[in-house]
Write a protein that holds these residues in place. Structure first.
Motif, PDB file in Angstrom:
ATOM      1  N   LEU A 173       0.822  -1.207   0.000  1.00 44.70           N
ATOM      2  CA  LEU A 173       0.000   0.000   0.000  1.00 44.70           C
ATOM      3  C   LEU A 173       0.861   1.263   0.000  1.00 44.70           C
ATOM      4  O   LEU A 173       0.534   2.253  -0.674  1.00 44.70           O
ATOM      5  CB  LEU A 173      -0.934  -0.005   1.216  1.00 44.70           C
ATOM      6  CG  LEU A 173      -2.029  -1.083   1.224  1.00 44.70           C
ATOM      7  CD1 LEU A 173      -2.796  -1.049   2.538  1.00 44.70           C
ATOM      8  CD2 LEU A 173      -2.983  -0.877   0.055  1.00 44.70           C
ATOM      9  N   ALA A 174       1.965   1.228   0.736  1.00 47.15           N
ATOM     10  CA  ALA A 174       2.865   2.383   0.760  1.00 47.15           C
ATOM     11  C   ALA A 174       3.484   2.613  -0.613  1.00 47.15           C
ATOM     12  O   ALA A 174       3.596   3.755  -1.083  1.00 47.15           O
ATOM     13  CB  ALA A 174       3.953   2.183   1.807  1.00 47.15           C
ATOM     14  N   ALA A 175       3.899   1.544  -1.263  1.00 47.27           N
ATOM     15  CA  ALA A 175       4.488   1.686  -2.598  1.00 47.27           C
ATOM     16  C   ALA A 175       3.458   2.210  -3.593  1.00 47.27           C
ATOM     17  O   ALA A 175       3.768   3.060  -4.440  1.00 47.27           O
ATOM     18  CB  ALA A 175       5.029   0.340  -3.062  1.00 47.27           C
ATOM     19  N   ARG A 176       2.225   1.715  -3.476  1.00 47.09           N
ATOM     20  CA  ARG A 176       1.179   2.207  -4.380  1.00 47.09           C
ATOM     21  C   ARG A 176       0.873   3.669  -4.104  1.00 47.09           C
ATOM     22  O   ARG A 176       0.636   4.453  -5.027  1.00 47.09           O
ATOM     23  CB  ARG A 176      -0.078   1.351  -4.231  1.00 47.09           C
ATOM     24  CG  ARG A 176      -1.188   1.718  -5.209  1.00 47.09           C
ATOM     25  CD  ARG A 176      -2.295   0.685  -5.182  1.00 47.09           C
ATOM     26  NE  ARG A 176      -2.921   0.606  -3.863  1.00 47.09           N
ATOM     27  CZ  ARG A 176      -3.927  -0.208  -3.580  1.00 47.09           C
ATOM     28  NH1 ARG A 176      -4.399  -1.021  -4.518  1.00 47.09           N
ATOM     29  NH2 ARG A 176      -4.449  -0.237  -2.375  1.00 47.09           N
ATOM     30  N   GLY A 177       0.875   4.060  -2.833  1.00 49.11           N
ATOM     31  CA  GLY A 177       0.620   5.456  -2.489  1.00 49.11           C
ATOM     32  C   GLY A 177       1.700   6.393  -2.984  1.00 49.11           C
ATOM     33  O   GLY A 177       1.442   7.582  -3.248  1.00 49.11           O
ATOM     34  N   LEU A 178       2.931   5.881  -3.136  1.00 40.27           N
ATOM     35  CA  LEU A 178       4.029   6.701  -3.635  1.00 40.27           C
ATOM     36  C   LEU A 178       4.107   6.710  -5.163  1.00 40.27           C
ATOM     37  O   LEU A 178       5.044   7.271  -5.725  1.00 40.27           O
ATOM     38  CB  LEU A 178       5.356   6.191  -3.055  1.00 40.27           C
ATOM     39  CG  LEU A 178       5.524   6.389  -1.544  1.00 40.27           C
ATOM     40  CD1 LEU A 178       6.783   5.705  -1.045  1.00 40.27           C
ATOM     41  CD2 LEU A 178       5.557   7.875  -1.203  1.00 40.27           C
ATOM     42  N   GLY A 179       3.127   6.084  -5.797  1.00 39.09           N
ATOM     43  CA  GLY A 179       3.054   6.152  -7.257  1.00 39.09           C
ATOM     44  C   GLY A 179       3.706   5.010  -7.992  1.00 39.09           C
ATOM     45  O   GLY A 179       3.885   5.086  -9.217  1.00 39.09           O
ATOM     46  N   ALA A 180       4.066   3.919  -7.318  1.00 38.07           N
ATOM     47  CA  ALA A 180       4.693   2.784  -7.990  1.00 38.07           C
ATOM     48  C   ALA A 180       3.667   2.050  -8.849  1.00 38.07           C
ATOM     49  O   ALA A 180       2.514   1.871  -8.450  1.00 38.07           O
ATOM     50  CB  ALA A 180       5.296   1.817  -6.969  1.00 38.07           C
ATOM     51  N   SER A 181       4.086   1.643 -10.023  1.00 39.42           N
ATOM     52  CA  SER A 181       3.202   0.899 -10.924  1.00 39.42           C
ATOM     53  C   SER A 181       3.066  -0.542 -10.430  1.00 39.42           C
ATOM     54  O   SER A 181       3.873  -1.014  -9.623  1.00 39.42           O
ATOM     55  CB  SER A 181       3.768   0.914 -12.335  1.00 39.42           C
ATOM     56  OG  SER A 181       5.013   0.213 -12.381  1.00 39.42           O
ATOM     57  N   PRO A 182       2.049  -1.281 -10.914  1.00 39.93           N
ATOM     58  CA  PRO A 182       1.929  -2.689 -10.505  1.00 39.93           C
ATOM     59  C   PRO A 182       3.180  -3.504 -10.801  1.00 39.93           C
ATOM     60  O   PRO A 182       3.564  -4.371 -10.016  1.00 39.93           O
ATOM     61  CB  PRO A 182       0.730  -3.182 -11.311  1.00 39.93           C
ATOM     62  CG  PRO A 182      -0.104  -1.956 -11.535  1.00 39.93           C
ATOM     63  CD  PRO A 182       0.885  -0.839 -11.697  1.00 39.93           C
ATOM     64  N   TRP A 183       3.833  -3.237 -11.939  1.00 41.83           N
ATOM     65  CA  TRP A 183       5.062  -3.957 -12.270  1.00 41.83           C
ATOM     66  C   TRP A 183       6.177  -3.655 -11.262  1.00 41.83           C
ATOM     67  O   TRP A 183       6.898  -4.547 -10.829  1.00 41.83           O
ATOM     68  CB  TRP A 183       5.494  -3.599 -13.681  1.00 41.83           C
ATOM     69  CG  TRP A 183       6.806  -4.213 -14.084  1.00 41.83           C
ATOM     70  CD1 TRP A 183       8.013  -3.588 -14.153  1.00 41.83           C
ATOM     71  CD2 TRP A 183       7.041  -5.577 -14.466  1.00 41.83           C
ATOM     72  NE1 TRP A 183       8.990  -4.469 -14.550  1.00 41.83           N
ATOM     73  CE2 TRP A 183       8.428  -5.698 -14.752  1.00 41.83           C
ATOM     74  CE3 TRP A 183       6.224  -6.695 -14.585  1.00 41.83           C
ATOM     75  CZ2 TRP A 183       8.989  -6.900 -15.160  1.00 41.83           C
ATOM     76  CZ3 TRP A 183       6.802  -7.897 -14.990  1.00 41.83           C
ATOM     77  CH2 TRP A 183       8.154  -7.988 -15.265  1.00 41.83           C
ATOM     78  N   GLU A 184       6.323  -2.373 -10.905  1.00 48.54           N
ATOM     79  CA  GLU A 184       7.352  -1.994  -9.938  1.00 48.54           C
ATOM     80  C   GLU A 184       7.047  -2.569  -8.569  1.00 48.54           C
ATOM     81  O   GLU A 184       7.960  -3.013  -7.857  1.00 48.54           O
ATOM     82  CB  GLU A 184       7.456  -0.469  -9.868  1.00 48.54           C
ATOM     83  CG  GLU A 184       8.008   0.172 -11.135  1.00 48.54           C
ATOM     84  CD  GLU A 184       7.940   1.682 -11.100  1.00 48.54           C
ATOM     85  OE1 GLU A 184       8.727   2.337 -11.802  1.00 48.54           O
ATOM     86  OE2 GLU A 184       7.066   2.223 -10.364  1.00 48.54           O
ATOM     87  N   ARG A 185       5.784  -2.566  -8.181  1.00 53.20           N
ATOM     88  CA  ARG A 185       5.426  -3.138  -6.884  1.00 53.20           C
ATOM     89  C   ARG A 185       5.725  -4.629  -6.847  1.00 53.20           C
ATOM     90  O   ARG A 185       6.223  -5.161  -5.835  1.00 53.20           O
ATOM     91  CB  ARG A 185       3.952  -2.896  -6.599  1.00 53.20           C
ATOM     92  CG  ARG A 185       3.618  -1.434  -6.294  1.00 53.20           C
ATOM     93  CD  ARG A 185       2.154  -1.131  -6.586  1.00 53.20           C
ATOM     94  NE  ARG A 185       1.253  -2.107  -5.975  1.00 53.20           N
ATOM     95  CZ  ARG A 185      -0.017  -2.297  -6.381  1.00 53.20           C
ATOM     96  NH1 ARG A 185      -0.494  -1.594  -7.412  1.00 53.20           N
ATOM     97  NH2 ARG A 185      -0.767  -3.170  -5.777  1.00 53.20           N
ATOM     98  N   ALA A 186       5.418  -5.305  -7.957  1.00 51.87           N
ATOM     99  CA  ALA A 186       5.620  -6.750  -7.987  1.00 51.87           C
ATOM    100  C   ALA A 186       7.093  -7.116  -7.991  1.00 51.87           C
ATOM    101  O   ALA A 186       7.530  -7.999  -7.232  1.00 51.87           O
ATOM    102  CB  ALA A 186       4.925  -7.348  -9.207  1.00 51.87           C
TER     103      ALA A 186
END
Length: 265
Positions: A170-183
């Motif tokens: 959730l933190a990574a998504r909140g900072l604007g990370a794409s699904p690929w970057e999060r994965a």
């Protein structure tokens, strides 16, 4: 906090149980040294003729190399499929998650003979369009093994993902990370041991698979388990006992090496 140490009675009982479980494996060792052409206990004289046969007969070497190749390809493919599915389920939490997981786990639940018949008709149909990827081809066997091992890899990766704190994602998504970057940068590094375990289990399951392989191979894609089965059915070749002893030694060596590495860490 005091540590529990088993008493002599418990140790003796555990040793007896272990010996009882290992007796069928230990019985293979003397059989592998028999000078007879049939499976039998040696009667005084020992021989290495069946170990030499493993080296001199190209069928054994070819089947071992083929099983390794199929195991590596099917393990990589099934692990990638299981990882993609598990990440999708964990990250996006779609509706009917239980139904999707149950569908992926079907090959684990369905009787092997049903899966074997289904894969037989599938591969024979593919043979008409893609001859190198159909019935009695090593790529066809690798695909069939992948289908059978994906459920086990999925379970291991889902268990590893269940230990990951969702707040990191959730933190990574909140900072604007794409699904690929999060994965690739957040989630996968946290479940790498689960992925490695899934790949190893898939390889082992592919290496020892025989039920499905009997249905989808004939004379070209002869894996090691199929060659051993042919030896038992056709002429009871004692070389089967020799290759069994070698596999037991390899397994013991891997376990000892893992223990030493864990102690060193």
């Amino acid at each position: 906090m005091p540590s529990y140490r088993p008493g002599p009675v418990s140790l003796a009982a555990a040793a007896l149980v272990a010996l009882f479980l290992l007796m069928p494996l230990l019985a293979v060792v003397p059989v592998s040294f028999t000078p007879s052409r049939m499976l039998a206990m040696p009667s005084g004289e020992l021989s290495l003729r069946h170990y030499r046969a493993l080296i001199e007969d190209p069928r054994w070497i070819d089947s071992i190399l083929l099983s390794i190749r199929i195991g590596i390809v099917s393990s990589a493919f099934s692990t990638l499929l299981a990882l993609a599915f598990s990440l999708g389920v964990w990250m996006f939490q779609p509706r009917f998650v239980a139904l999707l997981v149950g569908f992926v786990l079907l090959p684990m639940i369905v009787p092997p003979v049903v899966s074997a018949i289904t894969l037989y008709f599938l591969l024979t149909s593919l043979s008409g369009f893609i001859p190198w990827f159909g019935y009695d081809t090593w790529l066809g066997v690798a695909m069939a093994h992948s289908i059978m091992t994906v459920p086990f890899a999925t379970v291991l990766i889902l268990v590893a993902l269940s230990q990951v704190d969702r707040r990191i994602d959730l933190a990574a998504r909140g900072l604007g990370a794409s699904p690929w970057e999060r994965a690739t940068q957040i989630i996968i590094p946290n479940v790498k041991f689960g992925i490695v375990a899934a790949a190893l289990l898939s390889f082992v399951l592919s290496w020892e698979e025989i039920g499905v392989t009997l249905f989808i191979t004939s004379v070209n894609a002869i894996t090691l388990p199929r060659l051993m089965w042919m030896g038992l059915r056709d002429n009871i070749d004692p070389s089967i006992a020799a290759i069994s002893v070698i596999l037991i030694l390899v397994t013991v060596a891997v376990l000892v090496l893992r223990r030493l590495l864990a102690r060193g860490a």
